[in-house]
Design an enzyme around this catalytic site. Structure first.
Site, mmCIF file in Angstrom:
data_model
loop_
_atom_site.group_PDB
_atom_site.id
_atom_site.type_symbol
_atom_site.label_atom_id
_atom_site.label_comp_id
_atom_site.label_asym_id
_atom_site.label_seq_id
_atom_site.Cartn_x
_atom_site.Cartn_y
_atom_site.Cartn_z
ATOM 1 N N HIS A 51 104.483 -10.928 25.122
ATOM 2 C CA HIS A 51 103.792 -10.361 26.288
ATOM 3 C C HIS A 51 102.282 -10.509 26.064
ATOM 4 C CE1 HIS A 51 103.891 -6.900 29.449
ATOM 5 N NE2 HIS A 51 102.717 -7.495 29.498
ATOM 6 N N GLU A 76 106.506 -12.626 29.155
ATOM 7 C CA GLU A 76 106.341 -11.617 30.194
ATOM 8 C C GLU A 76 104.871 -11.272 30.340
ATOM 9 O OE1 GLU A 76 108.866 -8.524 28.536
ATOM 10 O OE2 GLU A 76 107.120 -7.583 27.617
ATOM 11 N N HIS A 134 112.461 -1.678 27.901
ATOM 12 C CA HIS A 134 111.431 -0.665 27.674
ATOM 13 C C HIS A 134 112.040 0.597 27.078
ATOM 14 C CE1 HIS A 134 107.358 0.589 27.709
ATOM 15 N NE2 HIS A 134 107.017 -0.537 28.285
HETATM 16 N N1 PXP Z 1 109.975 -5.298 29.014
HETATM 17 C C1 PXP Z 1 108.681 -5.309 29.425
HETATM 18 C C2 PXP Z 1 108.365 -5.864 30.765
HETATM 19 C C3 PXP Z 1 107.664 -4.823 28.586
HETATM 20 O O1 PXP Z 1 106.383 -4.843 29.001
HETATM 21 C C4 PXP Z 1 108.000 -4.350 27.309
HETATM 22 C C5 PXP Z 1 106.918 -3.882 26.379
HETATM 23 O O2 PXP Z 1 106.064 -4.943 26.080
HETATM 24 C C6 PXP Z 1 109.348 -4.368 26.936
HETATM 25 C C7 PXP Z 1 110.319 -4.832 27.810
HETATM 26 C C8 PXP Z 1 109.801 -3.886 25.594
HETATM 27 O O3 PXP Z 1 109.569 -2.510 25.491
HETATM 28 P P1 PXP Z 1 109.691 -1.790 24.087
HETATM 29 O O4 PXP Z 1 108.572 -2.333 23.237
HETATM 30 O O5 PXP Z 1 109.521 -0.339 24.411
HETATM 31 O O6 PXP Z 1 111.027 -2.132 23.518
#
Ligand code: PXP
Length: 243
Positions: A43, A70, A190
């Site tokens: 990301h 992402e 997330h």
């Molecule tokens: N999906 C998206 C769109 C995110 O922005 C993130 C965090 O960068 C995640 C998934 C993964 O989240 P986590 O780090 O809480 O597992």
């Protein structure tokens, strides 16, 4: 079977803390794959505080599982994604200074923008997923703009899981059912963790992929990266024979 994509942003954060190349992000990505990750997620953010744009180019050369980029689709992000041509791009409406993503797209309000963006990535045959809240209206809006998949924003599920699992998952089941009816592919991510992942996977129909970063990397401090990835895989399936 739900696939596990490991988000390696936290590895880049650790590396950046000292300015050198320890831990080596590319090596960690390769090791995640060797240990059972079925995808690698990054990301990049405009301030490059964790994943740098150059990291994405370097990873493209070595990642052999699904590569998912992402982020907020500003011009630099779009240019990067089109250059790298990952298997999947996940569009996230996060502000440049957001600590982490904190909401899904309003797919109705931003329908024209999303349609335009999706067309740009489709020129290069990149699968598009858009990050949405567990709201049937937003799922329907996502279908209308022509995305291939949605990624359900699971923070509210994770936040309420400990109080009441059934209540926490209910809107996600509805949103997932609607996505299935509409023929949209379904991802989620997330705040998924060893505590809440299995229940989520067992109750969400048609879940194709989860992307997990923060909790998985934290768990790796205690259990080791290889063991941790296997533990997350076991939450997603009994196919490894450990369940
Ligand atoms: N999906 C998206 C769109 C995110 O922005 C993130 C965090 O960068 C995640 C998934 C993964 O989240 P986590 O780090 O809480 O597992």
């Amino acid at each position: 079977m739900t696939r596990l994509s490991v988000n390696i942003n936290k590895i880049a954060t650790l590396r950046n803390a000292r300015g050198g190349n320890n831990p080596d992000l590319v090596q960690v990505a390769l090791d995640c794959e060797r240990f059972g990750a079925q995808g690698i997620t990054v990301h990049p953010r405009p301030d490059e505080r964790h994943i740098r744009y150059q990291d994405v180019l370097d990873l493209k050369e070595v990642v052999t599982t699904e590569f998912n980029i992402e982020g907020n689709p500003d011009d630099r992000f779009i240019e990067l994604v089109k250059r790298v041509k990952p298997h999947q791009v996940t569009l996230v409406p996060d502000a440049p200074d957001a600590i982490t993503s904190n909401a899904g797209w309003d797919t109705v309000r931003y329908a024209d923008l999303l349609r335009h963006l999706i067309a740009i990535f489709k020129e290069d045959n990149i699968r598009v997923s858009i990050f949405v809240d567990a709201d049937e209206r937003m799922v329907e809006g996502a279908k209308a703009v022509g995305t291939d998949r949605i990624e359900l924003y699971t923070e509210p599920y994770a936040a309420h899981y400990a109080e009441n699992q059934e209540v926490a998952i209910a809107p996600f089941v509805k949103a997932a059912q609607r996505a299935n009816e509409l023929g949209l592919g379904l991802n989620a991510g997330h705040d998924l963790s060893l505590e809440n992942l299995r229940y989520f996977d067992e109750h969400i129909p048609g879940l194709l992929e989860v992307s997990i970063g923060h909790a998985l990397i934290c768990d790796a401090l205690y259990y080791g990266l290889e063991n941790t990835i296997q533990m997350y895989r076991r939450c997603l399936s009994s196919e490894l024979g450990f369940s």
